[in-house]
Design a protein around this motif. Structure first.
Motif, PDB file in Angstrom:
ATOM      1  N   GLU A  40       0.167  17.231  23.365  1.00 56.74           N
ATOM      2  CA  GLU A  40      -0.170  18.084  22.234  1.00 56.74           C
ATOM      3  C   GLU A  40       1.018  18.315  21.291  1.00 56.74           C
ATOM      4  O   GLU A  40       0.987  19.206  20.439  1.00 56.74           O
ATOM      5  N   ARG A  41       2.051  17.535  21.395  1.00 57.08           N
ATOM      6  CA  ARG A  41       3.224  17.725  20.530  1.00 57.08           C
ATOM      7  C   ARG A  41       2.875  17.526  19.053  1.00 57.08           C
ATOM      8  O   ARG A  41       2.018  16.700  18.714  1.00 57.08           O
ATOM      9  N   GLU A  42       3.574  18.255  18.188  1.00 58.95           N
ATOM     10  CA  GLU A  42       3.442  18.050  16.754  1.00 58.95           C
ATOM     11  C   GLU A  42       4.006  16.670  16.401  1.00 58.95           C
ATOM     12  O   GLU A  42       5.059  16.270  16.917  1.00 58.95           O
ATOM     13  N   ILE A  43       3.342  15.977  15.528  1.00 63.09           N
ATOM     14  CA  ILE A  43       3.732  14.587  15.248  1.00 63.09           C
ATOM     15  C   ILE A  43       4.793  14.470  14.150  1.00 63.09           C
ATOM     16  O   ILE A  43       5.472  13.443  14.047  1.00 63.09           O
ATOM     17  N   GLU A  44       4.955  15.514  13.313  1.00 63.97           N
ATOM     18  CA  GLU A  44       5.839  15.391  12.153  1.00 63.97           C
ATOM     19  C   GLU A  44       7.287  15.056  12.510  1.00 63.97           C
ATOM     20  O   GLU A  44       7.921  14.256  11.808  1.00 63.97           O
ATOM     21  N   PRO A  45       7.863  15.633  13.582  1.00 63.14           N
ATOM     22  CA  PRO A  45       9.246  15.247  13.894  1.00 63.14           C
ATOM     23  C   PRO A  45       9.411  13.748  14.093  1.00 63.14           C
ATOM     24  O   PRO A  45      10.381  13.150  13.610  1.00 63.14           O
ATOM     25  N   MET A  46       8.485  13.133  14.799  1.00 61.67           N
ATOM     26  CA  MET A  46       8.569  11.694  15.016  1.00 61.67           C
ATOM     27  C   MET A  46       8.316  10.923  13.726  1.00 61.67           C
ATOM     28  O   MET A  46       9.000   9.937  13.419  1.00 61.67           O
ATOM     29  N   ARG A  78       0.799  -1.223   0.000  1.00 59.09           N
ATOM     30  CA  ARG A  78       0.000   0.000   0.000  1.00 59.09           C
ATOM     31  C   ARG A  78       0.836   1.280   0.000  1.00 59.09           C
ATOM     32  O   ARG A  78       0.304   2.380   0.183  1.00 59.09           O
ATOM     33  N   GLY A  79       2.141   1.165  -0.212  1.00 56.47           N
ATOM     34  CA  GLY A  79       2.993   2.335  -0.388  1.00 56.47           C
ATOM     35  C   GLY A  79       2.909   3.319   0.767  1.00 56.47           C
ATOM     36  O   GLY A  79       3.116   2.973   1.934  1.00 56.47           O
ATOM     37  N   ASP A  80       2.613   4.592   0.391  1.00 58.92           N
ATOM     38  CA  ASP A  80       2.621   5.669   1.392  1.00 58.92           C
ATOM     39  C   ASP A  80       1.453   5.604   2.374  1.00 58.92           C
ATOM     40  O   ASP A  80       1.368   6.441   3.285  1.00 58.92           O
ATOM     41  N   ASP A  81       0.551   4.648   2.210  1.00 59.30           N
ATOM     42  CA  ASP A  81      -0.529   4.484   3.198  1.00 59.30           C
ATOM     43  C   ASP A  81       0.033   4.233   4.597  1.00 59.30           C
ATOM     44  O   ASP A  81      -0.608   4.542   5.609  1.00 59.30           O
ATOM     45  N   VAL A  82       1.256   3.655   4.647  1.00 59.19           N
ATOM     46  CA  VAL A  82       1.871   3.398   5.957  1.00 59.19           C
ATOM     47  C   VAL A  82       2.070   4.715   6.700  1.00 59.19           C
ATOM     48  O   VAL A  82       1.791   4.822   7.902  1.00 59.19           O
ATOM     49  N   LEU A  83       2.551   5.745   5.974  1.00 56.02           N
ATOM     50  CA  LEU A  83       2.759   7.047   6.612  1.00 56.02           C
ATOM     51  C   LEU A  83       1.438   7.705   6.991  1.00 56.02           C
ATOM     52  O   LEU A  83       1.320   8.326   8.057  1.00 56.02           O
ATOM     53  N   LEU A  84       0.433   7.591   6.104  1.00 58.25           N
ATOM     54  CA  LEU A  84      -0.891   8.153   6.426  1.00 58.25           C
ATOM     55  C   LEU A  84      -1.444   7.533   7.704  1.00 58.25           C
ATOM     56  O   LEU A  84      -1.932   8.229   8.598  1.00 58.25           O
ATOM     57  N   LEU A  85      -1.381   6.221   7.769  1.00 57.22           N
ATOM     58  CA  LEU A  85      -1.904   5.521   8.948  1.00 57.22           C
ATOM     59  C   LEU A  85      -1.098   5.874  10.195  1.00 57.22           C
ATOM     60  O   LEU A  85      -1.656   6.034  11.285  1.00 57.22           O
ATOM     61  N   THR A  86       0.227   5.990  10.032  1.00 51.88           N
ATOM     62  CA  THR A  86       1.068   6.321  11.188  1.00 51.88           C
ATOM     63  C   THR A  86       0.700   7.688  11.744  1.00 51.88           C
ATOM     64  O   THR A  86       0.592   7.864  12.968  1.00 51.88           O
ATOM     65  N   ARG A  87       0.527   8.671  10.854  1.00 53.04           N
ATOM     66  CA  ARG A  87       0.141  10.009  11.316  1.00 53.04           C
ATOM     67  C   ARG A  87      -1.203   9.960  12.067  1.00 53.04           C
ATOM     68  O   ARG A  87      -1.362  10.563  13.122  1.00 53.04           O
ATOM     69  N   GLN A  88      -2.150   9.272  11.474  1.00 53.69           N
ATOM     70  CA  GLN A  88      -3.482   9.199  12.100  1.00 53.69           C
ATOM     71  C   GLN A  88      -3.421   8.511  13.462  1.00 53.69           C
ATOM     72  O   GLN A  88      -3.968   9.011  14.456  1.00 53.69           O
ATOM     73  N   LEU A  89      -2.756   7.379  13.507  1.00 54.02           N
ATOM     74  CA  LEU A  89      -2.704   6.613  14.755  1.00 54.02           C
ATOM     75  C   LEU A  89      -1.892   7.333  15.824  1.00 54.02           C
ATOM     76  O   LEU A  89      -2.269   7.355  17.006  1.00 54.02           O
ATOM     77  N   LEU A  90      -0.760   7.951  15.414  1.00 47.43           N
ATOM     78  CA  LEU A  90       0.073   8.643  16.390  1.00 47.43           C
ATOM     79  C   LEU A  90      -0.662   9.824  17.001  1.00 47.43           C
ATOM     80  O   LEU A  90      -0.588  10.063  18.220  1.00 47.43           O
ATOM     81  N   ARG A  91      -1.406  10.553  16.195  1.00 46.74           N
ATOM     82  CA  ARG A  91      -2.180  11.676  16.727  1.00 46.74           C
ATOM     83  C   ARG A  91      -3.235  11.181  17.731  1.00 46.74           C
ATOM     84  O   ARG A  91      -3.441  11.788  18.790  1.00 46.74           O
ATOM     85  N   GLN A  92      -3.891  10.080  17.374  1.00 48.62           N
ATOM     86  CA  GLN A  92      -4.910   9.514  18.278  1.00 48.62           C
ATOM     87  C   GLN A  92      -4.295   9.091  19.608  1.00 48.62           C
ATOM     88  O   GLN A  92      -4.851   9.370  20.680  1.00 48.62           O
TER      89      GLN A  92
END
Length: 649
Positions: free
Chosen positions: A524-530, A502-516
């Motif tokens: 409330e930290r920004e998730i992009e650095p991680m 699923r290619g870049d879906d891994v990053l999409l899912l990671t962003r969504q799950l990490l924020r949750q």
């Protein structure tokens, strides 16, 4: 006797001539408010009439005075208002008596008038006082007073009449004002009594319809009330128990400590008359002190039935689909193709078979199909065929009638197929269903009829969505799946892509799950650095556990990232210990094949260690271990055989 008007207080006056005349003179002032009955009788005759009126429920309050009043008060439970002789009344009577004689006597029932001594000096009279308890005693008092020269007697209407019978002069001690005030008091008492009776009637009506047994006692454990349910549960008779002591009639229900120590005792399980019951003991407090107690008794079987009904209702309420296609994260061609195909299939009524590795989201897609179909408002029932023991799966799926087998629930049980009527049933891990049940499932798919155990066939309108992570051709070959069932299920098949496709879906899912995950712990930290830090590893890793494994990894990353001492400088070193699987390939030299083999070996070794730990924790119970691992029993057995004999792999 005049007809009683129910909307007016019913006041019965039992007196003698003088007082009766006073009352009658005041009746016209109260005709619109009170229903009066005046009876000129004394002692036994008065008691007979009063008893009949009470038995007929024709009286709210008795109004009387002197001996009659005392007699009625001692004999009946109906309220009695006694017309008093006030100090003013006595003074007025004495002034009237002084005009007739200098020697005046006062005759009262049982007790002397305490105000008489003060009045003597005020009226300048020689006053003698006598008490009586019987008619003969009163007459003897008159004769003695006459011998002493007292010729005027002050007292009640009965005393006045008796004195005149002895040749003396009688002066009535009562006044119109006292009688009027007594009538007002009687009206007020009648209203209060009516209100209390209505309240008591409501309470009794409620108590009589309760399935819970109730008994109330005073502070000496005298029984005040027993409701019908208590009679049934304990054998206490309400009629026989009234006024008796609870601790004597039913020692096992003793409320002594409750009353004595103001002690609550709730939900105690006891045995009474060979029945298991739940008992509550509750003190009754009045004006800050304990005035009695209430004991309630519930049949434990009834509580169990209610509990089952509640759980059954909650079970039905859970039969709904919470996800639709818009909630399935992913923009890759692979996931879009699967989503588009499922949308098309949602418009049909045919059976859908979802295949794919574990953790690819088969139940989410099943819910999406249901919510996009015409059945979206109907039940969505999900069944994991591997999670329910074989011995229970048949009764869970098809239900049973009462008495169908030993230990069956009273009233029977509705099966999951029937609960899914007009909706969708999702059969996950379908290959793990026993062969005997696969035969019954085949008939359900063909005829849309189920047969509860011990019951008659029942038609059902259901759509079936099945799912498996097994290779179906292999399952047919090894005998774990009926071939005819395969062709019945494999009408509309959708393969759900693994995460590595699923290619870049891994990053999409990671962003969504990490924020949750971070929101869940208030970070409330920004998730992009991680995300930027781990993105190379996320893309290189093959994710054998797919989205389920990704969720676990992100959970670990969130714990690391939310820590106050977190630093990007030390993060990579921490990742080595936190997510070791990310570094297995990178730390091995050689060509692509050797890296892949190293990764496979690491994954297999980690999986084997994890499975062994879970099995040890479950004390060797394979079914429980499979449930906790999210695997079918067949898959778990296969993995265990592989570990024991690597050559089989």
């Amino acid at each position: 006797m005049p007809a009683i008007e129910s909307n007016k207080p019913r006041i019965v006056v039992i007196s003698y001539r003088g007082l009766s005349r006073l009352v009658r003179s005041l009746i016209p002032d109260y005709e619109d408010r009170v229903q009066f009955t005046v009876i000129d009788k004394i002692f036994d005759d008065a008691a007979d009439i009063a008893q009949r009126l009470v038995a007929e429920d024709s009286v709210d309050v008795f109004l009387s005075a002197g001996a009659n009043g005392a007699y009625l008060k001692d004999t009946f439970g109906t309220p009695v208002v006694r017309v008093p002789v006030t100090g003013v009344d006595l003074m007025r009577a004495m002034l009237k008596a002084r005009k007739l004689s200098d020697h005046v006597a006062v005759v009262t029932y049982r007790e002397p008038n305490s105000e008489l001594e003060e009045i003597k000096d005020l009226v300048n009279l020689e006053i003698e006082q006598r008490c009586y308890t019987t008619l003969d005693g009163a007459k003897e008092a008159f004769r003695e007073l006459a011998r002493l020269g007292f010729d005027v007697i002050v007292g009640s209407s009965l005393i006045v009449d008796l004195a005149e019978g002895e040749g003396l002069i009688g002066v009535l001690a009562y006044s119109r004002n006292s009688v009027r005030q007594s009538i007002e008091d009687a009206i007020e008492i009648a209203h209060i009594r009516s209100t209390e009776e209505q309240r008591a009637e409501r309470i009794n009506t409620i108590l009589s319809h309760l399935n819970e047994g109730v008994v109330a006692v005073d502070n000496e454990q005298r029984i005040l009330l027993v409701n019908p349910a208590m009679e049934v549960l304990t054998g206490l008779s309400a009629e026989d128990a009234q006024g008796k002591y609870l601790n004597e009639l039913a020692p096992q229900l003793n409320l002594g400590d409750t009353v004595k120590y103001d002690r609550w005792d709730l939900e105690r399980v006891e045995n009474i008359n060979k029945k298991t019951v739940v008992i509550n003991r509750i003190p009754i407090r009045t004006n800050g002190s304990v005035s009695g107690a209430v004991l309630t008794v519930q049949d434990a079987k009834a509580i169990s039935r209610v509990d089952r009904n509640i759980r059954s209702r909650n079970r039905r309420m859970k039969f709904s689909a919470h996800y639709d296609f818009s909630q399935i994260t992913g923009e890759s061609v692979a996931i879009e193709s699967a989503r588009d195909l499922c949308r098309q299939y949602a418009d049909t009524e045919a059976t859908v078979l979802l295949t794919g590795e574990t953790g690819t989201g088969k139940e989410l897609f099943a819910q999406g199909i249901h919510n996009a179909s015409r059945r979206s408002k109907a039940p969505f029932v999900a069944v994991n065929c591997a999670a329910i023991p074989d011995t229970l799966l048949e009764s869970e799926l098809f239900g049973y009638e009462e008495g169908a087998f030993t230990g069956s629930r009273k009233g029977g049980q509705t099966g999951l197929f029937e609960m899914a009527h007009t909706g969708t049933i999702f059969l996950d891990e379908i290959v793990e269903m026993p062969i005997t049940l696969q035969t019954r499932l085949l008939r359900v798919l063909q005829e849309k009829i189920i047969s509860p155990l011990g019951g008659d066939p029942v038609p059902v309108d259901i759509r079936v969505v099945a799912a498996t992570n097994r290779n179906l051709k292999e399952a047919i070959a090894d005998g774990s799946l009926r071939e005819d069932l395969y062709y019945r299920l494999n009408i509309l098949q959708v393969r759900l892509p693994p995460l590595r496709e699923r290619g870049d879906d891994v990053l999409l899912l990671t962003r969504q799950l990490l924020r949750q995950k971070l929101d869940g712990v208030g970070c409330e930290r920004e998730i992009e650095p991680m995300v930027q830090l781990v993105s190379p590893y996320l893309s290189q890793y093959t994710w054998p556990g797919n989205v389920r494994e990704l969720e676990n990894v992100v959970e670990r990353l969130a714990v690391l990232y939310a820590a106050p001492e977190f630093s990007l400088k030390n993060a990579k070193h921490q990742l080595h210990s936190l997510v070791p699987e990310f570094f297995t390939v990178a730390n091995n030299s050689g060509d692509a094949n050797s890296e892949t083999d190293a990764l496979k070996d690491f994954v297999q070794h980690s999986e084997q260690r994890h499975i062994r730990e879970i099995l040890d924790d479950c004390r060797g119970n394979v079914s429980e271990a499979a449930r906790r691992l999210g695997l079918s029993r067949t898959t778990l057995w296969r993995k265990l055989r592989t570990y024991e004999n690597p050559a089989m792999h």
